[in-house]
Every structure is written in C-alpha cells, then in structure tokens.
Design a protein around this motif. Sequence first.
Motif, mmCIF file in Angstrom:
data_model
loop_
_atom_site.group_PDB
_atom_site.id
_atom_site.type_symbol
_atom_site.label_atom_id
_atom_site.label_comp_id
_atom_site.label_asym_id
_atom_site.label_seq_id
_atom_site.Cartn_x
_atom_site.Cartn_y
_atom_site.Cartn_z
ATOM 1 N N LEU A 1 0.817 -1.199 0.000
ATOM 2 C CA LEU A 1 0.000 0.000 0.000
ATOM 3 C C LEU A 1 0.858 1.258 0.000
ATOM 4 O O LEU A 1 1.824 1.373 0.763
ATOM 5 C CB LEU A 1 -0.930 0.014 1.214
ATOM 6 N N LEU A 2 0.497 2.171 -0.870
ATOM 7 C CA LEU A 2 1.231 3.422 -1.016
ATOM 8 C C LEU A 2 1.068 4.273 0.251
ATOM 9 O O LEU A 2 -0.030 4.358 0.816
ATOM 10 C CB LEU A 2 0.686 4.181 -2.227
ATOM 11 N N LYS A 3 2.136 4.899 0.678
ATOM 12 C CA LYS A 3 2.096 5.695 1.917
ATOM 13 C C LYS A 3 1.873 7.182 1.653
ATOM 14 O O LYS A 3 1.941 7.987 2.579
ATOM 15 C CB LYS A 3 3.390 5.475 2.703
ATOM 16 N N ARG A 4 1.606 7.515 0.403
ATOM 17 C CA ARG A 4 1.238 8.893 0.072
ATOM 18 C C ARG A 4 -0.177 8.881 -0.511
ATOM 19 O O ARG A 4 -0.667 7.835 -0.948
ATOM 20 C CB ARG A 4 2.224 9.494 -0.923
ATOM 21 N N PRO A 5 -0.844 10.021 -0.544
ATOM 22 C CA PRO A 5 -2.217 10.063 -1.063
ATOM 23 C C PRO A 5 -2.288 9.731 -2.550
ATOM 24 O O PRO A 5 -1.331 9.956 -3.300
ATOM 25 C CB PRO A 5 -2.655 11.510 -0.803
ATOM 26 N N ILE A 6 -3.424 9.202 -2.961
ATOM 27 C CA ILE A 6 -3.672 8.881 -4.367
ATOM 28 C C ILE A 6 -4.634 9.904 -4.949
ATOM 29 O O ILE A 6 -5.714 10.145 -4.403
ATOM 30 C CB ILE A 6 -4.252 7.458 -4.506
ATOM 31 N N ARG A 7 -4.257 10.499 -6.073
ATOM 32 C CA ARG A 7 -5.126 11.456 -6.765
ATOM 33 C C ARG A 7 -5.153 11.168 -8.268
ATOM 34 O O ARG A 7 -6.210 11.042 -8.867
ATOM 35 C CB ARG A 7 -4.635 12.890 -6.505
ATOM 36 N N LYS A 8 -3.963 11.038 -8.867
ATOM 37 C CA LYS A 8 -3.889 10.784 -10.309
ATOM 38 C C LYS A 8 -3.860 9.281 -10.556
ATOM 39 O O LYS A 8 -3.036 8.566 -9.991
ATOM 40 C CB LYS A 8 -2.645 11.445 -10.905
ATOM 41 N N VAL A 9 -4.774 8.813 -11.411
ATOM 42 C CA VAL A 9 -4.932 7.376 -11.641
ATOM 43 C C VAL A 9 -4.754 7.066 -13.119
ATOM 44 O O VAL A 9 -5.305 7.759 -13.985
ATOM 45 C CB VAL A 9 -6.329 6.902 -11.182
ATOM 46 N N ALA A 10 -3.975 6.033 -13.420
ATOM 47 C CA ALA A 10 -3.827 5.519 -14.784
ATOM 48 C C ALA A 10 -4.699 4.275 -14.909
ATOM 49 O O ALA A 10 -4.700 3.429 -14.024
ATOM 50 C CB ALA A 10 -2.375 5.186 -15.087
ATOM 51 N N ILE A 11 -5.439 4.169 -16.007
ATOM 52 C CA ILE A 11 -6.446 3.114 -16.157
ATOM 53 C C ILE A 11 -6.266 2.388 -17.473
ATOM 54 O O ILE A 11 -6.113 3.006 -18.533
ATOM 55 C CB ILE A 11 -7.867 3.715 -16.103
ATOM 56 N N CYS A 12 -6.312 1.044 -17.415
ATOM 57 C CA CYS A 12 -6.307 0.230 -18.629
ATOM 58 C C CYS A 12 -7.103 -1.035 -18.352
ATOM 59 O O CYS A 12 -6.684 -1.886 -17.572
ATOM 60 C CB CYS A 12 -4.896 -0.122 -19.066
ATOM 61 N N GLY A 13 -8.265 -1.158 -18.978
ATOM 62 C CA GLY A 13 -9.090 -2.344 -18.780
ATOM 63 C C GLY A 13 -8.470 -3.582 -19.401
ATOM 64 O O GLY A 13 -7.599 -3.503 -20.270
ATOM 65 N N GLY A 14 -8.910 -4.753 -18.934
ATOM 66 C CA GLY A 14 -8.412 -6.007 -19.479
ATOM 67 C C GLY A 14 -7.003 -6.306 -19.023
ATOM 68 O O GLY A 14 -6.603 -5.994 -17.901
ATOM 69 N N ALA A 15 -6.224 -6.923 -19.910
ATOM 70 C CA ALA A 15 -4.834 -7.277 -19.594
ATOM 71 C C ALA A 15 -3.947 -6.090 -19.920
ATOM 72 O O ALA A 15 -3.479 -5.931 -21.049
ATOM 73 C CB ALA A 15 -4.411 -8.512 -20.381
ATOM 74 N N GLY A 16 -3.682 -5.231 -18.924
ATOM 75 C CA GLY A 16 -3.037 -3.956 -19.202
ATOM 76 C C GLY A 16 -1.641 -3.794 -18.661
ATOM 77 O O GLY A 16 -1.160 -2.657 -18.539
ATOM 78 N N SER A 17 -0.955 -4.870 -18.341
ATOM 79 C CA SER A 17 0.369 -4.745 -17.740
ATOM 80 C C SER A 17 1.348 -3.996 -18.634
ATOM 81 O O SER A 17 2.291 -3.372 -18.152
ATOM 82 C CB SER A 17 0.930 -6.123 -17.390
ATOM 83 N N PHE A 18 1.107 -4.015 -19.951
ATOM 84 C CA PHE A 18 1.996 -3.316 -20.880
ATOM 85 C C PHE A 18 1.963 -1.801 -20.667
ATOM 86 O O PHE A 18 2.832 -1.078 -21.154
ATOM 87 C CB PHE A 18 1.609 -3.645 -22.329
ATOM 88 N N CYS A 19 0.951 -1.320 -19.940
ATOM 89 C CA CYS A 19 0.807 0.124 -19.697
ATOM 90 C C CYS A 19 1.474 0.590 -18.406
ATOM 91 O O CYS A 19 1.506 1.798 -18.129
ATOM 92 C CB CYS A 19 -0.680 0.492 -19.623
ATOM 93 N N LEU A 20 1.988 -0.330 -17.596
ATOM 94 C CA LEU A 20 2.507 0.049 -16.284
ATOM 95 C C LEU A 20 3.637 1.069 -16.380
ATOM 96 O O LEU A 20 3.656 2.065 -15.645
ATOM 97 C CB LEU A 20 2.980 -1.200 -15.526
ATOM 98 N N ALA A 21 4.586 0.845 -17.270
ATOM 99 C CA ALA A 21 5.722 1.771 -17.396
ATOM 100 C C ALA A 21 5.246 3.159 -17.795
ATOM 101 O O ALA A 21 5.746 4.176 -17.278
ATOM 102 C CB ALA A 21 6.730 1.241 -18.421
ATOM 103 N N ASP A 22 4.266 3.245 -18.690
ATOM 104 C CA ASP A 22 3.731 4.535 -19.106
ATOM 105 C C ASP A 22 2.977 5.207 -17.963
ATOM 106 O O ASP A 22 2.999 6.438 -17.836
ATOM 107 C CB ASP A 22 2.807 4.372 -20.312
ATOM 108 N N ALA A 23 2.306 4.404 -17.144
ATOM 109 C CA ALA A 23 1.600 4.952 -15.985
ATOM 110 C C ALA A 23 2.595 5.608 -15.021
ATOM 111 O O ALA A 23 2.344 6.697 -14.495
ATOM 112 C CB ALA A 23 0.819 3.849 -15.277
ATOM 113 N N ILE A 24 3.732 4.956 -14.821
ATOM 114 C CA ILE A 24 4.764 5.498 -13.928
ATOM 115 C C ILE A 24 5.376 6.756 -14.526
ATOM 116 O O ILE A 24 5.522 7.778 -13.847
ATOM 117 C CB ILE A 24 5.842 4.431 -13.658
ATOM 118 N N ARG A 25 5.712 6.702 -15.812
ATOM 119 C CA ARG A 25 6.308 7.869 -16.478
ATOM 120 C C ARG A 25 5.353 9.059 -16.479
ATOM 121 O O ARG A 25 5.771 10.217 -16.423
ATOM 122 C CB ARG A 25 6.705 7.516 -17.915
ATOM 123 N N GLY A 26 4.042 8.747 -16.530
ATOM 124 C CA GLY A 26 3.044 9.805 -16.556
ATOM 125 C C GLY A 26 2.731 10.393 -15.195
ATOM 126 O O GLY A 26 1.873 11.281 -15.087
ATOM 127 N N GLY A 27 3.394 9.902 -14.163
ATOM 128 C CA GLY A 27 3.221 10.468 -12.836
ATOM 129 C C GLY A 27 1.971 10.026 -12.103
ATOM 130 O O GLY A 27 1.521 10.704 -11.171
#
Length: 262
Positions: A171-197
Amino acid sequence: MKIREVVDALERFAPLPLQEDYDNAGLQLGLTDSQEVSGALLCLDVTEAVVDEAVALGCNLIVSHHPLIFRPLKHLTDENQVQRTVRKAIVNNVALISMHTNLDNAMGGVNWKMAEKIGAYVEKREEGSALDLKASPMPLFAELPESMAADEFIQLLKKRFKVECVMANELLKRPIRKVAICGGAGSFCLADAIRGGADAFVTGEMGYHEFFGHEQEIQIAVIGHYQSEQFTCELLKEILKRDCPELRCHITKLNTNPIHYF
C-alpha cells in the motif's frame, strides 16, 4: 433497420483502424446489407448460453466486446466452445459483431467508462475520432475529485466494480489522486503509468513478476479482467441508443466470467 446500419454506428464511434494488429474486431458473422435487426443483445463474451439468451429475447444480433472468432477456424465441429457457439449462431441466424481493442482505444471508450465508475475526471475530448487514431492514451489518465489514502482507494474499487478482492502491491504511503487506467490485460501500460506520474494504476490482469520493484513508486490495483470491462455493455448501449434509437437493445443477464473466487 439493417445490420449494416448498426455496424456503421458502432464503427463511427470506434473505427476498426483503431484496433491492435493482433485483434479481430468488427463483423464476425451475418449478412449486413440484407439482414434486418430484430433486436441486439450486448455482452462481454459470446457463449452458447448467450446465443440462447438472444434467441429467447427475439434478438438476431449480438454485440460483444471480446471477439468470439479470434483465431482462424479450420473447421466447424463441436470440439470446443468457440466452434459450438459459432454453429449455434449460424443455425439460429444470429449475427455477431465485436468491438474490442478499437473500443479500448477510442475516445470515450472502455477506459473512460472505468474512470466514470470510480468518479475520476478525464478532460472531455471528441469521442471516437477517426481523424486522430490512437487519440485516447493507453493508459488513460484521470484524477479523483480529491486525494485519498491507498486503503480507501482499494475499497472504492471493490465497491464500484463489485469485486471480491483486489490484487495489489504494498500500500502506497502517500495520497492517491492521479490514476492511470487500462481495462483487461493492461500490464503493458505500467511503465507509461509510472512515467506519466500516476499515483495508482488500475487494470484487469497482470503477471506475478510484474508486481516486483514498484513498492512506494505506484499503487498497483488489479481487479480482474471481466470485472474491469463489465461496464462495456453500458457503453455499447449508450452508443446505440444515441445513434440507433429505434433499435431494441438488451444487456445480457449472464455473468460469463470463467474465473471464480472461493
């Protein structure tokens, strides 16, 4: 109304060129120009039971998210579920249309519906634009109305998507506000989610090893493939009610998720 008119309405929203190279979206079965539509059944997956449901409802069209015919069929027997379902649809004169990764990639598509369900805000842009292919980012970035703790965010996902459990990393120890979303099998988007902040990444399916190394970097929340896309039927109905208002539409009452939690 002809099936061709329904196909055209769906493809105006999510043009077929938006689909990924591996996909097989669009018309799967049916005579588009000569066959009139008696009604449409909307579903995530096409199964034998779904075809039976369509017939019982007097619908000769099924619109699904996942393509029934994904790989080439070399013959039509009863050796597997796909072949049996295709044969049943043919025998009952039921046409099949699939809106898959083209609906994922279209503006206002599947990921937007997921954002809507968690109350996250996405800047409004033109939906289903054929002039700007890939215009909807993968993953889709959205903002919650207000920041929340990681455990509260996980509970929000469980409530809104009616899931038995969420697979998450530490569990993240900082607040969550910005969310990256990808339905289905979306693991390929994880790196982009991180880069996107993004503070959190929500998807339907990820592999075990892909969870490693992201502790306190991003909150990963995997809610299940079916669960992440279950509201796609609502999206399909909204499109058809807007562009084909005279078409009788039903959302399947069947849960086609093959995965059960005990």
